[in-house]
Design a protein around this motif. Structure first.
Motif, PDB file in Angstrom:
ATOM      1  N   SER A  52       0.822  -1.205   0.000  1.00 47.18           N
ATOM      2  CA  SER A  52       0.000   0.000   0.000  1.00 47.18           C
ATOM      3  C   SER A  52       0.855   1.254   0.000  1.00 47.18           C
ATOM      4  N   LEU A  60       1.203   3.798  -3.354  1.00 46.98           N
ATOM      5  CA  LEU A  60       0.713   5.170  -3.270  1.00 46.98           C
ATOM      6  C   LEU A  60       1.834   6.185  -3.453  1.00 46.98           C
ATOM      7  N   SER A  91      -2.465   7.536   4.605  1.00 48.09           N
ATOM      8  CA  SER A  91      -1.932   7.609   3.240  1.00 48.09           C
ATOM      9  C   SER A  91      -2.988   7.228   2.209  1.00 48.09           C
ATOM     10  N   VAL A  92      -3.872   6.281   2.558  1.00 51.04           N
ATOM     11  CA  VAL A  92      -4.963   5.917   1.644  1.00 51.04           C
ATOM     12  C   VAL A  92      -5.987   7.049   1.553  1.00 51.04           C
ATOM     13  N   GLY A 117      -4.703   9.438  -0.681  1.00 48.95           N
ATOM     14  CA  GLY A 117      -4.748   8.888  -2.038  1.00 48.95           C
ATOM     15  C   GLY A 117      -6.079   9.136  -2.716  1.00 48.95           C
ATOM     16  N   PHE A 118      -7.166   9.035  -1.972  1.00 48.57           N
ATOM     17  CA  PHE A 118      -8.497   9.300  -2.541  1.00 48.57           C
ATOM     18  C   PHE A 118      -8.766  10.797  -2.701  1.00 48.57           C
ATOM     19  N   GLN A 152       0.711  13.340   2.162  1.00 52.98           N
ATOM     20  CA  GLN A 152       0.728  11.893   1.962  1.00 52.98           C
ATOM     21  C   GLN A 152       2.123  11.325   2.242  1.00 52.98           C
ATOM     22  N   ALA A 166      -5.370   4.116  -5.261  1.00 51.10           N
ATOM     23  CA  ALA A 166      -5.887   4.289  -3.899  1.00 51.10           C
ATOM     24  C   ALA A 166      -6.765   3.112  -3.506  1.00 51.10           C
TER      25      ALA A 166
END
Length: 388
Positions: A11, A15, A75-76, A79-80, A98, A161
């Motif tokens: 992940s 990213l 971080s996710v 990402g979105f 991020q 993401a």
């Protein structure tokens, strides 16, 4: 636990480098030159480099697992949010945030594994973590490159993401607790304060030890120069492959990131090279082979360019594995974490600064001068190793 850490690595690094294959699309969208577009990568890796030591210190207080979980979740989320950025400056701000979020994983994961496993099974678990990092970087780049054509860079970043989200769920569900931090293990305020002061003194003493040994300074220099060269080449790769005379589509051009598979193989076999030739000869040889790979990419023949990227990628990861292992072996007992942190800081500073400078040189002077620049950086690294 190994699966959880590997998933976190996939992940995090998917990213971190997701924008790299869509840099040409970003340049077109926002009317940027390659150097300006490369900031989408460089600000994140630079922020990671700056944040990795403070976050590692924070994990001593709150515990490793909470930092890792917060890292992958945040971080996710960023990402979105990236595809929703109203403009390029906002996108860069989100990328910097991020990068700070991602820093919680590489800065803490090795210490977490050591606490959980001790010596038993640690090598295998660290190997799985590094494999997850490499696979994540490759998957993120390939996913973004293949989806950028039909969905644009916005859709490509959403796809990556989504991959990160799946891996994050695995990490949250499967990651067992590590040792508790200071706040969790000390109930009295005065004892907590004294322990924090002791930890602060120990951290400072360790940092001093980590910069006093010349052999360690050599490894930090290798991390800075070699990673700078590597990311500079890959930041410009999309422009090179989709432009004249190769004229590949973004999806086909992104296949160059399959060369990362060679990096997984070479990093795993680096220990055998060290055993046979010694650290110094193995590291210098890997750096010189990286230079040879970069030279192959000067050709306008697509097979030669691909071969060059395969060679330089495999050689770079071998050099990184040798230098990282050398730093760990030479680290004083009271400075192992600080040595690892400084190596990681140098590595990602190289990614940030070298990637931006290299893309700027490519944008103004072309691929040949980029090769001259990166070959010079790698040659300097080799000389430093020989003289160190």
């Amino acid at each position: 636990m190994t699966i959880a850490v590997a998933a976190a690595g996939i992940s995090s690094f998917a990213l971190l480098y997701a924008p790299q294959p869509v840099l040409p699309q970003l340049a077109e969208q926002y009317h940027l030159d390659p150097g300006g577009a490369s900031l989408a990568v460089s600000v994140a890796t630079g922020a990671l480099a700056i944040a990795v030591l403070p976050i590692a210190a924070l994990s001593e207080v709150v515990g490793r697992r909470p930092v890792i979980i917060a890292s992958v979740v945040a971080s996710v989320v960023f990402g979105f949010l990236l595809p929703l950025a109203p403009g390029y400056p906002a996108l860069l701000v989100l990328r910097a945030l991020q990068g700070v979020a991602i820093a919680g994983f590489p800065g803490v994961a090795a210490a977490y594994l050591a606490e959980r496993l001790g010596r038993a099974g640690l090598a295998a678990a660290v190997g799985a973590m590094i494999a997850g990092n490499t696979i994540g970087g490759m998957i993120g780049r390939l996913a973004a490159g293949f989806t950028a054509g039909p969905f644009g860079y916005h859709g490509a970043l959403i796809v990556v993401a989504g991959i990160g989200l799946v891996c994050t769920v695995v990490t949250v569900l499967a990651l067992p607790p590590g040792e508790q931090g200071t706040f969790a293990t000390t109930s009295a305020d005065n004892r907590r304060s004294e322990r924090l002061r002791e930890q602060g003194r120990a951290v400072l003493a360790g940092l001093g030890a980590a910069v006093r040994k010349p052999v360690l300074l050599v490894q930090y220099a290798v991390a800075l120069l070699a990673m700078g060269s590597f990311v500079a080449l890959y930041n410009a790769a999309g422009f090179r492959l989709t432009g004249e005379p190769l004229n590949l589509s973004p999806a086909i051009a992104s296949l160059v990131f399959l060369a990362y598979a060679m990096g997984s193989v070479s990093s795993a076999t680096a220990g055998k090279l060290v055993g046979r030739f010694g650290r110094r000869r193995a590291l210098v040889g890997a750096l010189l082979l990286t230079i040879a790979g970069t030279a192959l990419t000067l050709s306008d023949s697509l097979p030669m360019v691909v071969a060059g990227f395969v060679v330089l990628t495999g050689a770079f990861f071998a050099a990184h594995a040798v230098a990282n292992g050398w730093a760990a072996a030479e680290a004083p007992e009271n400075a192992r974490g600080q040595v690892g942190g400084l190596y990681t800081l140098s590595y990602y500073l190289g990614s940030s600064i070298g990637g931006a400078v290299g893309a700027t040189v490519y944008g103004h002077a072309g691929w040949t001068w980029l090769i001259v620049l990166t070959a010079a950086w790698l040659a300097i690294a080799a000389v430093v190793v020989l003289k160190g």
